[in-house]
Design a protein around this motif. Structure first.
Motif, PDB file in Angstrom:
ATOM      1  N   SER A  32      -9.268 -43.250  39.530  1.00  0.00           N
ATOM      2  CA  SER A  32     -10.223 -43.557  40.630  1.00  0.00           C
ATOM      3  C   SER A  32      -9.628 -43.455  42.012  1.00  0.00           C
ATOM      4  O   SER A  32     -10.196 -43.075  43.023  1.00  0.00           O
ATOM      5  CB  SER A  32     -10.836 -44.710  40.465  1.00  0.00           C
ATOM      6  OG  SER A  32     -10.257 -45.925  40.505  1.00  0.00           O
ATOM      7  N   GLN A  33      -8.240 -43.628  42.100  1.00  0.00           N
ATOM      8  CA  GLN A  33      -7.361 -43.561  43.349  1.00  0.00           C
ATOM      9  C   GLN A  33      -6.827 -41.921  43.435  1.00  0.00           C
ATOM     10  O   GLN A  33      -6.317 -41.791  44.560  1.00  0.00           O
ATOM     11  CB  GLN A  33      -6.394 -44.414  43.316  1.00  0.00           C
ATOM     12  CG  GLN A  33      -6.646 -45.880  43.358  1.00  0.00           C
ATOM     13  CD  GLN A  33      -6.978 -46.417  41.847  1.00  0.00           C
ATOM     14  OE1 GLN A  33      -6.498 -45.836  40.821  1.00  0.00           O
ATOM     15  NE2 GLN A  33      -7.828 -47.467  41.843  1.00  0.00           N
ATOM     16  N   GLY A  34      -7.368 -41.268  42.566  1.00  0.00           N
ATOM     17  CA  GLY A  34      -6.819 -39.884  42.781  1.00  0.00           C
ATOM     18  C   GLY A  34      -5.475 -39.459  42.238  1.00  0.00           C
ATOM     19  O   GLY A  34      -5.145 -38.342  42.392  1.00  0.00           O
ATOM     20  N   ARG A  35      -5.144 -40.504  41.567  1.00  0.00           N
ATOM     21  CA  ARG A  35      -3.584 -40.122  40.980  1.00  0.00           C
ATOM     22  C   ARG A  35      -3.821 -39.465  39.612  1.00  0.00           C
ATOM     23  O   ARG A  35      -4.600 -39.711  38.823  1.00  0.00           O
ATOM     24  CB  ARG A  35      -3.122 -41.393  40.607  1.00  0.00           C
ATOM     25  CG  ARG A  35      -1.566 -41.406  39.914  1.00  0.00           C
ATOM     26  CD  ARG A  35      -0.881 -42.604  39.789  1.00  0.00           C
ATOM     27  NE  ARG A  35       0.246 -42.726  39.078  1.00  0.00           N
ATOM     28  CZ  ARG A  35       0.658 -43.633  38.519  1.00  0.00           C
ATOM     29  NH1 ARG A  35       0.410 -44.861  38.762  1.00  0.00           N
ATOM     30  NH2 ARG A  35       1.841 -43.594  37.845  1.00  0.00           N
ATOM     31  N   ILE A  36      -3.054 -38.323  39.367  1.00  0.00           N
ATOM     32  CA  ILE A  36      -3.270 -37.635  38.140  1.00  0.00           C
ATOM     33  C   ILE A  36      -2.414 -38.592  37.081  1.00  0.00           C
ATOM     34  O   ILE A  36      -1.198 -38.841  36.916  1.00  0.00           O
ATOM     35  CB  ILE A  36      -2.268 -36.345  38.154  1.00  0.00           C
ATOM     36  CG1 ILE A  36      -3.121 -35.330  38.968  1.00  0.00           C
ATOM     37  CG2 ILE A  36      -2.200 -35.434  36.787  1.00  0.00           C
ATOM     38  CD1 ILE A  36      -2.339 -34.121  39.457  1.00  0.00           C
ATOM     39  N   ALA A  37      -3.347 -38.755  35.997  1.00  0.00           N
ATOM     40  CA  ALA A  37      -2.761 -39.474  34.709  1.00  0.00           C
ATOM     41  C   ALA A  37      -2.366 -38.804  33.777  1.00  0.00           C
ATOM     42  O   ALA A  37      -1.252 -38.947  33.131  1.00  0.00           O
ATOM     43  CB  ALA A  37      -3.783 -40.401  34.538  1.00  0.00           C
ATOM     44  N   ALA A  38      -2.756 -37.558  33.427  1.00  0.00           N
ATOM     45  CA  ALA A  38      -2.433 -36.626  32.434  1.00  0.00           C
ATOM     46  C   ALA A  38      -3.289 -35.261  32.628  1.00  0.00           C
ATOM     47  O   ALA A  38      -4.086 -35.115  33.305  1.00  0.00           O
ATOM     48  CB  ALA A  38      -2.694 -37.009  31.034  1.00  0.00           C
ATOM     49  N   PHE A  39      -2.727 -34.141  32.227  1.00  0.00           N
ATOM     50  CA  PHE A  39      -3.260 -32.939  32.060  1.00  0.00           C
ATOM     51  C   PHE A  39      -2.736 -32.083  30.846  1.00  0.00           C
ATOM     52  O   PHE A  39      -1.904 -32.357  30.197  1.00  0.00           O
ATOM     53  CB  PHE A  39      -2.920 -31.981  33.458  1.00  0.00           C
ATOM     54  CG  PHE A  39      -1.406 -31.887  33.636  1.00  0.00           C
ATOM     55  CD1 PHE A  39      -0.671 -30.640  33.116  1.00  0.00           C
ATOM     56  CD2 PHE A  39      -0.687 -32.660  34.398  1.00  0.00           C
ATOM     57  CE1 PHE A  39       0.476 -30.349  33.108  1.00  0.00           C
ATOM     58  CE2 PHE A  39       0.664 -32.106  34.487  1.00  0.00           C
ATOM     59  CZ  PHE A  39       1.175 -31.004  34.071  1.00  0.00           C
ATOM     60  N   ILE A  40      -3.593 -31.165  30.663  1.00  0.00           N
ATOM     61  CA  ILE A  40      -3.462 -30.199  29.471  1.00  0.00           C
ATOM     62  C   ILE A  40      -3.637 -28.740  29.936  1.00  0.00           C
ATOM     63  O   ILE A  40      -4.853 -28.595  30.483  1.00  0.00           O
ATOM     64  CB  ILE A  40      -4.094 -30.689  28.137  1.00  0.00           C
ATOM     65  CG1 ILE A  40      -3.680 -29.985  26.700  1.00  0.00           C
ATOM     66  CG2 ILE A  40      -5.607 -30.303  28.403  1.00  0.00           C
ATOM     67  CD1 ILE A  40      -4.305 -30.276  25.508  1.00  0.00           C
ATOM     68  N   ALA A  41      -2.837 -27.916  29.601  1.00  0.00           N
ATOM     69  CA  ALA A  41      -3.044 -26.489  29.800  1.00  0.00           C
ATOM     70  C   ALA A  41      -3.104 -25.666  28.537  1.00  0.00           C
ATOM     71  O   ALA A  41      -2.357 -25.726  27.646  1.00  0.00           O
ATOM     72  CB  ALA A  41      -2.272 -26.001  30.613  1.00  0.00           C
ATOM     73  N   TRP A  42      -3.664 -24.555  28.348  1.00  0.00           N
ATOM     74  CA  TRP A  42      -4.026 -23.587  27.236  1.00  0.00           C
ATOM     75  C   TRP A  42      -4.604 -22.204  27.607  1.00  0.00           C
ATOM     76  O   TRP A  42      -4.871 -22.044  28.717  1.00  0.00           O
ATOM     77  CB  TRP A  42      -4.979 -24.081  26.326  1.00  0.00           C
ATOM     78  CG  TRP A  42      -6.463 -23.970  26.692  1.00  0.00           C
ATOM     79  CD1 TRP A  42      -7.391 -23.170  26.438  1.00  0.00           C
ATOM     80  CD2 TRP A  42      -7.308 -25.137  27.650  1.00  0.00           C
ATOM     81  NE1 TRP A  42      -8.480 -23.362  26.949  1.00  0.00           N
ATOM     82  CE2 TRP A  42      -8.478 -24.485  27.683  1.00  0.00           C
ATOM     83  CE3 TRP A  42      -6.912 -26.245  28.407  1.00  0.00           C
ATOM     84  CZ2 TRP A  42      -9.360 -25.229  28.406  1.00  0.00           C
ATOM     85  CZ3 TRP A  42      -7.798 -26.709  29.033  1.00  0.00           C
ATOM     86  CH2 TRP A  42      -9.071 -26.379  29.210  1.00  0.00           C
ATOM     87  N   ARG A  43      -4.146 -21.391  26.838  1.00  0.00           N
ATOM     88  CA  ARG A  43      -4.689 -19.942  27.091  1.00  0.00           C
ATOM     89  C   ARG A  43      -5.209 -19.471  25.788  1.00  0.00           C
ATOM     90  O   ARG A  43      -4.717 -19.928  24.441  1.00  0.00           O
ATOM     91  CB  ARG A  43      -3.299 -19.123  27.384  1.00  0.00           C
ATOM     92  CG  ARG A  43      -2.118 -19.270  26.237  1.00  0.00           C
ATOM     93  CD  ARG A  43      -0.926 -18.711  26.707  1.00  0.00           C
ATOM     94  NE  ARG A  43       0.045 -19.077  25.547  1.00  0.00           N
ATOM     95  CZ  ARG A  43       0.066 -19.080  24.348  1.00  0.00           C
ATOM     96  NH1 ARG A  43      -0.960 -18.537  23.738  1.00  0.00           N
ATOM     97  NH2 ARG A  43       1.106 -19.487  23.471  1.00  0.00           N
ATOM     98  N   PRO A  44      -6.036 -18.272  25.744  1.00  0.00           N
ATOM     99  CA  PRO A  44      -6.354 -17.819  24.650  1.00  0.00           C
ATOM    100  C   PRO A  44      -5.464 -17.103  23.902  1.00  0.00           C
ATOM    101  O   PRO A  44      -4.051 -16.598  24.428  1.00  0.00           O
ATOM    102  CB  PRO A  44      -7.440 -16.663  25.224  1.00  0.00           C
ATOM    103  CG  PRO A  44      -7.661 -17.022  26.554  1.00  0.00           C
ATOM    104  CD  PRO A  44      -6.397 -17.715  27.062  1.00  0.00           C
ATOM    105  N   LEU A  45      -5.279 -16.982  22.591  1.00  0.00           N
ATOM    106  CA  LEU A  45      -4.535 -16.511  21.980  1.00  0.00           C
ATOM    107  C   LEU A  45      -4.596 -14.795  21.565  1.00  0.00           C
ATOM    108  O   LEU A  45      -5.680 -14.505  21.529  1.00  0.00           O
ATOM    109  CB  LEU A  45      -4.568 -16.832  20.183  1.00  0.00           C
ATOM    110  CG  LEU A  45      -3.956 -18.388  20.000  1.00  0.00           C
ATOM    111  CD1 LEU A  45      -4.064 -18.565  18.542  1.00  0.00           C
ATOM    112  CD2 LEU A  45      -2.541 -18.608  20.401  1.00  0.00           C
TER     113      LEU A  45
END
Length: 115
Positions: free
Chosen positions: A14-27
């Motif tokens: 809620s304070q705008g801090r990034i807690a986690a992320f995931i990235a993906w691409r099509p095979l």
């Protein structure tokens, strides 16, 4: 990272801090996706952030086809997480001297049409 042709999903406090992320691409050449990055801020370890992002990705955003992911062969938190979500370990590869990676695959039904 922004220059990479990836799709991104993140968790922000809620304070705008990034807690986690995931990235993906099509095979290429097959139905599904390759999970490229899954990162959790150490302050959010063991709070379900990785499980939530992975679960949302493989059941909601991209629920069909094959999902591939790799992690360090000794990454004790990640390996059981992938296995609990249905990924099967399909091999171990050496990507560079001293860098052993465990590879996982999740096979799901066909992707839904995006028309």
């Amino acid at each position: 990272m922004q220059a990479q042709p990836l799709n991104w999903l993140g968790m922000v406090t809620s304070q705008g801090r990034i807690a986690a992320f995931i990235a993906w691409r099509p095979l290429e050449g097959e139905d599904g996706m390759g999970i490229d990055r899954l990162c959790v801020d150490p302050g959010f370890f063991r709070r379900g952030a990785a499980r939530t992002l992975l679960g949302h990705l493989v059941t909601g955003l991209s629920p069909g086809g094959t999902a591939l992911v790799s992690t360090g062969a000794d990454n004790r938190p990640a390996i059981p997480l992938y296995e609990r979500l249905g990924f099967a370990r399909v091999g171990t590869v050496r990507r560079a001297p001293g860098l052993l990676m465990a590879e996982f695959r999740l096979v799901r039904g066909p992707s839904r049409s995006r028309t």
